[in-house]
Design an enzyme around this catalytic site. Sequence first.
Site, PDB file in Angstrom:
ATOM      1  N   ARG A 115       0.755  -1.321   0.003  1.00  0.00           N
ATOM      2  CA  ARG A 115       0.041   0.131   0.080  1.00  0.00           C
ATOM      3  C   ARG A 115       0.812   1.309  -0.023  1.00  0.00           C
ATOM      4  O   ARG A 115       1.896   1.238   0.360  1.00  0.00           O
ATOM      5  CB  ARG A 115      -1.047  -0.095   1.249  1.00  0.00           C
ATOM      6  CG  ARG A 115      -1.826  -1.150   1.061  1.00  0.00           C
ATOM      7  CD  ARG A 115      -2.921  -1.070   2.461  1.00  0.00           C
ATOM      8  NE  ARG A 115      -3.904  -2.055   2.269  1.00  0.00           N
ATOM      9  CZ  ARG A 115      -3.622  -3.410   2.296  1.00  0.00           C
ATOM     10  NH1 ARG A 115      -2.383  -3.978   2.487  1.00  0.00           N
ATOM     11  NH2 ARG A 115      -4.802  -4.162   2.037  1.00  0.00           N
ATOM     12  N   HIS A 140      -0.948  -2.473  -4.415  1.00  0.00           N
ATOM     13  CA  HIS A 140      -0.312  -3.352  -5.486  1.00  0.00           C
ATOM     14  C   HIS A 140      -0.281  -2.833  -6.987  1.00  0.00           C
ATOM     15  O   HIS A 140      -0.675  -3.305  -7.981  1.00  0.00           O
ATOM     16  CB  HIS A 140      -1.122  -4.511  -5.604  1.00  0.00           C
ATOM     17  CG  HIS A 140      -1.087  -5.489  -4.334  1.00  0.00           C
ATOM     18  ND1 HIS A 140       0.130  -5.406  -3.608  1.00  0.00           N
ATOM     19  CD2 HIS A 140      -1.867  -6.235  -3.750  1.00  0.00           C
ATOM     20  CE1 HIS A 140       0.044  -6.410  -2.438  1.00  0.00           C
ATOM     21  NE2 HIS A 140      -1.188  -6.910  -2.711  1.00  0.00           N
ATOM     22  N   HIS A 211       2.782 -12.583  -5.991  1.00  0.00           N
ATOM     23  CA  HIS A 211       1.867 -12.589  -4.961  1.00  0.00           C
ATOM     24  C   HIS A 211       1.181 -14.194  -4.958  1.00  0.00           C
ATOM     25  O   HIS A 211      -0.056 -14.173  -5.230  1.00  0.00           O
ATOM     26  CB  HIS A 211       0.781 -11.670  -5.103  1.00  0.00           C
ATOM     27  CG  HIS A 211      -0.094 -11.263  -4.259  1.00  0.00           C
ATOM     28  ND1 HIS A 211      -0.560 -12.144  -3.338  1.00  0.00           N
ATOM     29  CD2 HIS A 211      -0.455  -9.929  -3.837  1.00  0.00           C
ATOM     30  CE1 HIS A 211      -1.449 -11.349  -2.427  1.00  0.00           C
ATOM     31  NE2 HIS A 211      -1.145 -10.160  -2.425  1.00  0.00           N
ATOM     32  N   ASP A 283      -1.541  -9.696   8.500  1.00  0.00           N
ATOM     33  CA  ASP A 283      -1.647  -8.852   7.146  1.00  0.00           C
ATOM     34  C   ASP A 283      -0.566  -7.830   7.266  1.00  0.00           C
ATOM     35  O   ASP A 283      -0.878  -6.665   7.232  1.00  0.00           O
ATOM     36  CB  ASP A 283      -2.950  -8.436   6.619  1.00  0.00           C
ATOM     37  CG  ASP A 283      -2.867  -7.846   5.437  1.00  0.00           C
ATOM     38  OD1 ASP A 283      -1.696  -8.019   4.631  1.00  0.00           O
ATOM     39  OD2 ASP A 283      -3.897  -7.780   4.776  1.00  0.00           O
ATOM     40  N   GLU A 349       5.017 -12.480   0.883  1.00  0.00           N
ATOM     41  CA  GLU A 349       5.568 -11.586  -0.207  1.00  0.00           C
ATOM     42  C   GLU A 349       6.797 -10.693   0.277  1.00  0.00           C
ATOM     43  O   GLU A 349       6.596  -9.802   1.300  1.00  0.00           O
ATOM     44  CB  GLU A 349       4.370 -10.512  -0.658  1.00  0.00           C
ATOM     45  CG  GLU A 349       2.948 -10.981  -1.049  1.00  0.00           C
ATOM     46  CD  GLU A 349       1.954 -10.250  -0.454  1.00  0.00           C
ATOM     47  OE1 GLU A 349       1.676  -9.234  -1.035  1.00  0.00           O
ATOM     48  OE2 GLU A 349       1.302 -10.845   0.480  1.00  0.00           O
TER      49      GLU A 349
HETATM   50  C1  BGC Z   1      -2.228  -7.513   1.357  1.00  0.00           C
HETATM   51  C2  BGC Z   1      -3.631  -7.957   1.679  1.00  0.00           C
HETATM   52  C3  BGC Z   1      -4.478  -7.921   0.295  1.00  0.00           C
HETATM   53  C4  BGC Z   1      -3.852  -8.911  -0.473  1.00  0.00           C
HETATM   54  C5  BGC Z   1      -4.723  -8.838  -1.704  1.00  0.00           C
HETATM   55  C6  BGC Z   1      -1.714  -8.591   0.539  1.00  0.00           C
HETATM   56  O1  BGC Z   1      -0.392  -8.092   0.047  1.00  0.00           O
HETATM   57  O2  BGC Z   1      -1.639  -7.144   2.288  1.00  0.00           O
HETATM   58  O3  BGC Z   1      -4.299  -6.900   2.464  1.00  0.00           O
HETATM   59  O4  BGC Z   1      -5.851  -8.387   0.902  1.00  0.00           O
HETATM   60  O5  BGC Z   1      -2.648  -8.866  -0.815  1.00  0.00           O
HETATM   61  O6  BGC Z   1      -4.543 -10.260  -2.248  1.00  0.00           O
END
Ligand code: BGC
Length: 385
Positions: A115, A140, A211, A283, A349
Amino acid sequence: MKKLQCIAVLAITTLLVQCTSSPADKTTATVLDTAALKAAYETTVDNKAVQLYILKNSSGVQAAITNYGGRVVALVVPDKNGVMTDITLGYDSLNHYRTRSETYFGALIGRYGNRIAKAKFSLNGKTYQLAANNGVNSLHGGPKGFHNQVWDAVQKDDHTLELSYVSKDGEEGYPGNLTVKVVYTLTDANELKIDYEASTDQATVVNLTNHAYFNLNGQGNETITDHILTIYASKYSAVDTTLIPAGDPVTVEGTPFDFRTAKQIGKEIAADHVQIKNGLGYDHNFVLDKKQSNGLEKAASVYAGSTGILMDVFTTEPAIQFYSGNFLDGKLVGKQQKAYGHRSAFCLETQHYPDAPNQPSFPSTTLEPGKKYLTTTVYQFGIQK
Ligand code: BGC
């Protein structure tokens, strides 16, 4: 060698074949029906050809990767009984990747992974506005981030796929023409190695990752809360309710975020802790205890008892986002018609910190012209008995 008997399962929508190693043996294996799988990806998007590429190694490990978003759509590794198991979530066809609600399965993420607060940042005195695609924040790389772009692809050999993409100045709001190359290598040591390279003609920000959503019990299995996780991190980023780091990293000591000693993912996932509440589980950005800032070092290990599959993650990056699949809710149908339930996958990630462009005390994500962005991440698979 065991003789496998295979039957096509749900042949119309399912491009995997399930095999039983003997009629008496209840375990099921997954081998890729590569011809059918490839056919489900051959199309044109944005006037560019999309295809599926199959990497394989001497132990029969296979990775299926499409140049649409550079996505790993299947990763098949042996379990403790030698049964080949697909451990990544995803869909059965390219069309599903373009139309179903979770858009990041297996994808290359850029120009900025995770983010950026309030979807804007300033660089060299100029403010750049991004699309707010996650509440008020940018997530992303934006809606048409690298995960939804068609990459140029060259499969060098059975082990190696080279992907490249030029992100134009202003694309998704970011400055500078960014030339990106990502090389996937499947080695005979059962490693999926990802080398990232980028250069720019204007100062910009870059934070690339992959991802993949993993379930080491096999994709489509119910939960990952039984997996045993180690993260080599003494600090993590506490976040606000919009998942933006709230200042400098804090200690994991005495919190549910302490994974320095192997621990079941589910052990403290429901703890009465403000950060667990903010993240709806895990998260968060974990700051790795690295010996050398750019060295390729072990970041995390995950293991599932039922299959014995062990995954070690190595990276040159300073941090890793551990996401426990909190937003999966069972509504989404993925490969083999499996509904992906709450916490039926986890992501690790590798990355720089979220929101670094707005938080000067974080390691910088600025890339200047004439400099090279170079990072490597390795996912290595083995068996823990
Ligand atoms: C984020 C999550 C998000 C997900 C989406 C992660 O990298 O931190 O908040 O929902 O990606 O697939």
